[in-house]
Design a protein around this motif. Structure first.
Motif, PDB file in Angstrom:
ATOM      1  N   ASP A   1      39.294  36.443  39.055  1.00  0.00           N
ATOM      2  CA  ASP A   1      38.164  37.205  39.657  1.00  0.00           C
ATOM      3  C   ASP A   1      38.730  38.657  40.195  1.00  0.00           C
ATOM      4  N   ALA A   2      39.919  38.451  40.260  1.00  0.00           N
ATOM      5  CA  ALA A   2      40.566  39.732  40.878  1.00  0.00           C
ATOM      6  C   ALA A   2      40.646  40.928  39.540  1.00  0.00           C
ATOM      7  N   ALA A   3      41.349  40.028  38.580  1.00  0.00           N
ATOM      8  CA  ALA A   3      41.491  40.822  37.228  1.00  0.00           C
ATOM      9  C   ALA A   3      40.354  41.582  36.656  1.00  0.00           C
ATOM     10  N   PHE A   4      39.302  40.671  36.844  1.00  0.00           N
ATOM     11  CA  PHE A   4      38.128  41.326  36.226  1.00  0.00           C
ATOM     12  C   PHE A   4      37.207  42.250  37.002  1.00  0.00           C
ATOM     13  N   ASN A   5      37.489  42.339  38.152  1.00  0.00           N
ATOM     14  CA  ASN A   5      37.232  43.339  39.056  1.00  0.00           C
ATOM     15  C   ASN A   5      38.263  44.586  38.990  1.00  0.00           C
ATOM     16  N   ALA A   6      39.137  44.381  38.582  1.00  0.00           N
ATOM     17  CA  ALA A   6      40.369  45.689  37.817  1.00  0.00           C
ATOM     18  C   ALA A   6      40.244  45.947  36.542  1.00  0.00           C
ATOM     19  N   ASP A   7      41.291  46.377  35.927  1.00  0.00           N
ATOM     20  CA  ASP A   7      41.039  47.033  34.529  1.00  0.00           C
ATOM     21  C   ASP A   7      41.193  45.998  33.641  1.00  0.00           C
ATOM     22  N   TYR A   8      40.960  44.790  33.502  1.00  0.00           N
ATOM     23  CA  TYR A   8      41.179  43.954  32.653  1.00  0.00           C
ATOM     24  C   TYR A   8      39.762  43.397  31.880  1.00  0.00           C
ATOM     25  N   ILE A   9      39.872  42.898  30.480  1.00  0.00           N
ATOM     26  CA  ILE A   9      38.783  42.496  29.790  1.00  0.00           C
ATOM     27  C   ILE A   9      39.232  41.233  29.298  1.00  0.00           C
ATOM     28  N   PRO A  10      38.677  40.016  29.517  1.00  0.00           N
ATOM     29  CA  PRO A  10      39.072  38.728  29.109  1.00  0.00           C
ATOM     30  C   PRO A  10      38.970  38.605  27.619  1.00  0.00           C
ATOM     31  N   VAL A  11      40.223  38.212  26.930  1.00  0.00           N
ATOM     32  CA  VAL A  11      40.407  37.959  25.417  1.00  0.00           C
ATOM     33  C   VAL A  11      40.528  36.322  25.602  1.00  0.00           C
TER      34      VAL A  11
ATOM     35  N   SER B   1      45.838  36.330  50.774  1.00  0.00           N
ATOM     36  CA  SER B   1      46.218  37.474  50.117  1.00  0.00           C
ATOM     37  C   SER B   1      45.365  37.917  48.873  1.00  0.00           C
ATOM     38  N   HIS B   2      44.933  38.874  48.685  1.00  0.00           N
ATOM     39  CA  HIS B   2      44.612  39.483  47.173  1.00  0.00           C
ATOM     40  C   HIS B   2      45.667  39.377  46.426  1.00  0.00           C
ATOM     41  N   PRO B   3      45.657  38.983  45.077  1.00  0.00           N
ATOM     42  CA  PRO B   3      46.750  39.067  44.130  1.00  0.00           C
ATOM     43  C   PRO B   3      46.914  40.594  43.946  1.00  0.00           C
ATOM     44  N   SER B   4      48.329  40.772  43.710  1.00  0.00           N
ATOM     45  CA  SER B   4      48.925  42.233  43.786  1.00  0.00           C
ATOM     46  C   SER B   4      48.640  42.681  42.203  1.00  0.00           C
ATOM     47  N   ALA B   5      48.812  43.853  42.084  1.00  0.00           N
ATOM     48  CA  ALA B   5      48.915  44.446  40.619  1.00  0.00           C
ATOM     49  C   ALA B   5      49.896  43.887  39.834  1.00  0.00           C
ATOM     50  N   LYS B   6      50.907  43.476  40.187  1.00  0.00           N
ATOM     51  CA  LYS B   6      52.079  42.904  39.492  1.00  0.00           C
ATOM     52  C   LYS B   6      51.644  41.565  39.182  1.00  0.00           C
TER      53      LYS B   6
END
Length: 423
Positions: free
Chosen positions: A56-66, A30-35
């Motif tokens: 991978d899922a985060a960078f396809n969502a609204d996250y930018i790596p710091v 399963s794809h990681p949930s928003a939570k």
């Protein structure tokens, strides 16, 4: 007798066989949930750093790596993660790093994201303390070493000076970690040779699928979020994002937290880490040197990745607590030379978005302890990071990568002599 043994060990063998079949199957979990992504974004957990699926899922969502190291864990109310939550930044920071993570670990982590960061943005906090004469400690690299990310590197990295350098460094730092087919494949990469058919089949069809499924199955189970720290910080911040008010909040928090010591250091840190050995530490850092290190070439691997993937990157150079540096003899001239050298490496290749705070170490409540950003330090970071992160797309970028920065001659050049360095 056999029946009794089967009753004891049979279920274990069956479970092991089922798990093995599951790990080697082509089925994706399963794809990681928003939570899950929200928790992972501030967790700094090693399994997130070493994994692929969540990032991978985060960078396809609204996250930018710091990207950074131990400073990311100093999560006071002015920390970018808290500010982004309070004031509803469109794109949120996804913290990648922990105490001990340095350039080579970050390179492996980044390159394994494949195309998920292409044409996007990142923020990198460059700790001067990474650039000690011997570079990253093998035990620290080993702790964050990811066979999963290495398998991606082995399959996808094309032969180049950077690939050969990276493979050699991994081999040097993981002598007891990698073995067998993977290690032989790394040796091929280090020599500029293609993988053998056996190596390709093993990594593509056995090793990597198993590691991917482990990541998908288990990385989401062991994430320790920082919800309590976030919630505590959110209560302190004003409803409106006003710089003057926020600076007053940062000053009040810093003054209260650092009362009772001459260095402007958080009280608990001072009492536990400094006070018992304070007399011995006077002048102790007079010979520290951050100008000559293999870390400069490890850092170049990240720049090579950013350029290949046409990313826009903001680099932040934090200061050292100036009062502490004066007491321990840590040279400000050396720190300035480090800043000059790393800035030259960046700017000469087209990375011009640099927030250099090297000279801010004497500002009140700027540092939480000896080397880590604190209240007003984070607030200054926020002022640069927030507008940069307002959009996720990189826009047009142009870089000119030089393999000369992978060479020992660059590692050893002094910061006040960079203009004489011949590319």
């Amino acid at each position: 007798m056999f029946k009794k043994l089967w009753l004891i060990f049979g279920p274990v063998l069956i479970a092991g066989a089922c798990l093995g079949a599951l790990l080697l199957s082509p089925f994706r979990f399963s794809h990681p949930s928003a939570k899950t992504l929200s928790t992972a974004a501030t967790s700094m957990s090693s399994n997130v750093i070493k994994g692929e699926a969540i990032k991978d899922a985060a960078f396809n969502a609204d996250y930018i790596p710091v990207i950074g190291s131990s400073e990311l864990s100093r999560m006071d109310p002015l920390h970018p993660s808290v500010m982004a939550e309070k004031y509803d930044w469109k794109n949120k920071p996804f913290l990648i790093g922990a105490p001990g993570t340095q350039s080579l670990t970050h390179f492996l982590s980044l390159q394994a994201t494949g195309q998920h960061l292409t044409g996007k943005k990142a923020v990198v906090i460059i700790s001067p303390q990474w650039f000690v004469p011997r570079g990253v400690k093998s035990e620290m690299f080993d702790f964050f070493y990811s066979p999963l990310q290495t398998s991606y590197f082995l399959v996808h990295a094309k032969d180049s000076a950077a690939t050969r350098y990276a493979a050699k460094r991994i081999l040097d730092l993981t002598s007891d970690t990698t073995s067998g087919v993977m290690r032989d494949a790394l040796k091929n990469k280090a020599l500029g040779l293609p993988l053998t058919t056996v190596q390709k089949v093993y990594i593509n069809n056995i090793k990597r699928p198993g590691l991917q499924h482990q990541d998908q199955l288990f990385s989401q189970l062991f994430i320790h979020g920082r919800e309590k720290e976030l919630a505590k910080g959110l209560k302190v911040l004003p409803d409106e994002q006003d710089l003057q008010t926020l600076d007053q909040v940062a000053t009040t928090l810093g003054r209260k937290a650092t009362a009772g010591n001459p260095f402007g250091i958080q009280k608990k840190f001072y009492e536990q880490r400094i006070l018992p050995n304070q007399a011995k530490l006077k002048g102790e850092q007079s010979n520290f040197n951050y100008e000559s290190s293999p870390e400069f070439s490890d850092f170049q691997l990240m720049l090579d990745f950013f350029a290949q993937h046409k990313m826009a990157v903001q680099f932040i150079i934090p200061p050292v607590n100036a009062r502490w540096a004066s007491y321990t003899g840590l040279s400000q001239d050396m720190l300035d030379n480090f800043s000059t050298k790393i800035s030259y490496q960046l700017k000469s290749q087209g990375f011009n978005n640099i927030v250099d705070m090297t000279k801010d170490g004497n500002e009140d409540y700027f540092m939480q302890d000896t080397i880590h950003l604190g209240w007003r330090g984070w607030l200054k970071v926020d002022q640069h990071v927030q507008p940069f992160m307002a959009t996720k797309k990189a826009g047009k970028v142009s870089y000119k990568i030089s393999d000369d920065y992978l060479d020992r001659s660059w590692q050893d050049v002094a910061g006040n002599q960079v203009q004489d360095f011949e590319e």
